[in-house]
Design a protein around this motif. Structure first.
Motif, PDB file in Angstrom:
ATOM      1  N   ASP A 188      -4.886  -3.262 -10.321  1.00 12.33           N
ATOM      2  CA  ASP A 188      -4.337  -2.390  -9.272  1.00 12.33           C
ATOM      3  C   ASP A 188      -3.008  -2.937  -8.749  1.00 12.33           C
ATOM      4  O   ASP A 188      -2.720  -2.830  -7.551  1.00 12.33           O
ATOM      5  CB  ASP A 188      -5.325  -2.270  -8.091  1.00 12.33           C
ATOM      6  CG  ASP A 188      -6.690  -1.766  -8.525  1.00 12.33           C
ATOM      7  OD1 ASP A 188      -6.779  -1.184  -9.615  1.00 12.33           O
ATOM      8  OD2 ASP A 188      -7.664  -1.958  -7.782  1.00 12.33           O
ATOM      9  N   ASP A 210      -1.168  -0.160 -11.380  1.00 11.99           N
ATOM     10  CA  ASP A 210      -2.190   0.692 -10.782  1.00 11.99           C
ATOM     11  C   ASP A 210      -2.016   2.155 -11.188  1.00 11.99           C
ATOM     12  O   ASP A 210      -0.901   2.650 -11.318  1.00 11.99           O
ATOM     13  CB  ASP A 210      -2.143   0.582  -9.259  1.00 11.99           C
ATOM     14  CG  ASP A 210      -3.319   1.315  -8.627  1.00 11.99           C
ATOM     15  OD1 ASP A 210      -4.458   0.865  -8.830  1.00 11.99           O
ATOM     16  OD2 ASP A 210      -3.097   2.350  -7.965  1.00 11.99           O
ATOM     17  N   LYS A 211      -3.154   2.849 -11.312  1.00 12.93           N
ATOM     18  CA  LYS A 211      -3.084   4.233 -11.777  1.00 12.93           C
ATOM     19  C   LYS A 211      -2.391   5.168 -10.796  1.00 12.93           C
ATOM     20  O   LYS A 211      -1.907   6.229 -11.187  1.00 12.93           O
ATOM     21  CB  LYS A 211      -4.469   4.761 -12.155  1.00 12.93           C
ATOM     22  CG  LYS A 211      -5.521   4.719 -11.083  1.00 12.93           C
ATOM     23  CD  LYS A 211      -6.820   5.326 -11.651  1.00 12.93           C
ATOM     24  CE  LYS A 211      -7.976   5.181 -10.699  1.00 12.93           C
ATOM     25  NZ  LYS A 211      -8.422   3.787 -10.535  1.00 12.93           N
ATOM     26  N   GLU A 244      -2.888   1.382 -16.291  1.00 10.38           N
ATOM     27  CA  GLU A 244      -4.201   2.049 -16.215  1.00 10.38           C
ATOM     28  C   GLU A 244      -4.001   3.488 -15.744  1.00 10.38           C
ATOM     29  O   GLU A 244      -2.979   3.828 -15.162  1.00 10.38           O
ATOM     30  CB  GLU A 244      -5.164   1.287 -15.296  1.00 10.38           C
ATOM     31  CG  GLU A 244      -4.833   1.373 -13.821  1.00 10.38           C
ATOM     32  CD  GLU A 244      -5.881   0.729 -12.896  1.00 10.38           C
ATOM     33  OE1 GLU A 244      -6.863   0.144 -13.364  1.00 10.38           O
ATOM     34  OE2 GLU A 244      -5.663   0.827 -11.681  1.00 10.38           O
TER      35      GLU A 244
HETATM   36 MG    MG Z   1      -8.750   0.807  -8.861  1.00 13.23          MG
END
Ligand code: MG
Ligand code: C2E
Ligand code: MG
Ligand code: MG
Length: 287
Positions: A188, A210-211, A244
């Motif tokens: 993250d 982080d996404k 991610e």
């Molecule tokens: Mg997460």
């Protein structure tokens, strides 16, 4: 409505905050039930790991992230976002975390004799309480020894919030585990508060974008700038970087042009039960 209840409570007992709110009671009861269920679930071994592929380039499988799910007997499979906070509040995360660690190590061992799977790394999420436990290093060592798993196949994912206090203690623990071959990823990344000076001192191997930045990387110039900056930062600290939450080919291509080489996300695959993941991996090689 809550205000009214509060007002009535004040009227009836001045400082006694014993107001009754039926909605609140439902929440408390649900939580208590969930907590009791959760304790029982740990004893009955109702947790499962799903595996989400990590890809280099466009098809090369390099590893997986192990993500825990609760196979509740009556409800559908419960996502970790629903029970990890509860596990953290109750301290049960230490028990669950150990189960996840040992299970991942068992899987590493099982894959070790299969030429198709023996090179894969398994990334395991570590919570703050686990890392802070005095015996954390021993727990990881024991999990590796007991299962005879190759430590170089194990990657531990830490989050920034976890690194803010006890930095020195964390660094020492990381060094002990790295000496055995275990690697570390900072999950993250970009959402927490880690200062760049910590980042330099921590013996990390990987930053994980982080996404939340990946999600709008094509439409939000700020997110695009952040993603590029994280990639450049990883580069200059000689760390590898993985994104991610990659959901589309265009996101992947943007990240690839920005210099990112590894990805994880629904575009490649959702987290899968073991058998489905193995099937996915076989098809991956076949194409
Ligand atoms: Mg997460
Ligand atoms: P995380 O470690 O950041 O894991 C990534 C989460 O993003 C996973 O959610 C994954 O299913 C989800 N994800 C993957 N690809 C995509 C995508 O393309 N789009 C979107 N929108 N989401 C994607 P999941 O499995 O629900 O896990 C949520 C969080 O729960 C994890 O976030 C992690 O913080 C925690 N968690 C999961 N397993 C464990 C565990 O064994 N121990 C601990 N301490 N925490 C865990
Ligand atoms: Mg993670
Ligand atoms: Mg993450």
């Amino acid at each position: 409505q809550a205000d009214l209840a509060m007002y009535k409570a004040k009227e009836s007992g001045r400082n006694a905050l014993s107001f009754f709110d039926p909605e609140m009671e439902t929440v408390v009861l649900q939580r208590t039930a969930l907590e009791a269920d959760f304790r029982a679930a740990l004893e009955k071994n109702q947790f499962v790991l799903h595996y989400q592929p990590q890809i280099v380039g466009s098809t090369h499988l390099i590893g997986v992230e192990a993500l825990v799910r609760w196979a509740h007997p009556v409800r559908q499979l419960i996502a970790p976002t629903e029970f990890i906070p509860l596990a953290e509040e109750t301290g049960l995360i230490k028990t669950l975390g150990l189960w996840v660690l040992v299970s991942a190590c068992q899987q590493i061992k099982r894959w070790s004799t299969d030429p198709q799977f023996c090179k894969l790394t398994i990334a395991v999420n570590v919570s703050a309480q686990q890392l802070r436990a005095r015996n954390f290093v021993e727990q990881v060592k024991h999990a590796l020894l007991a299962t005879q798993a190759d430590p170089t196949r194990l990657k531990l994912e830490l989050t920034e919030s976890l690194l803010v206090d006890n930095v020195q203690d964390t660094i020492e623990k990381m060094h002990s585990l790295k000496a055995m071959g275990v690697s570390f990823s900072l999950d993250d990344f970009g959402t927490g508060y880690s200062s760049l000076s910590y980042l330099k001192r921590l013996p990390l191997d990987q930053l994980k974008i982080d996404k939340s930045f990946v999600c709008d990387v094509l439409s939000d110039p700020n997110d695009a700038a952040i993603a590029r900056t994280i990639i450049a930062l990883a580069d200059s600290l000689a760390l590898n970087v993985i994104a991610e939450g990659v959901e589309t080919e265009m996101q992947r291509d943007f990240l690839a042009h920005a210099g990112c080489h590894a990805y994880q996300g629904y575009y490649f695959s959702r987290p899968l039960p073991l058998a489905e993941f193995e099937e996915y991996a076989r098809l991956q090689v076949a194409r």
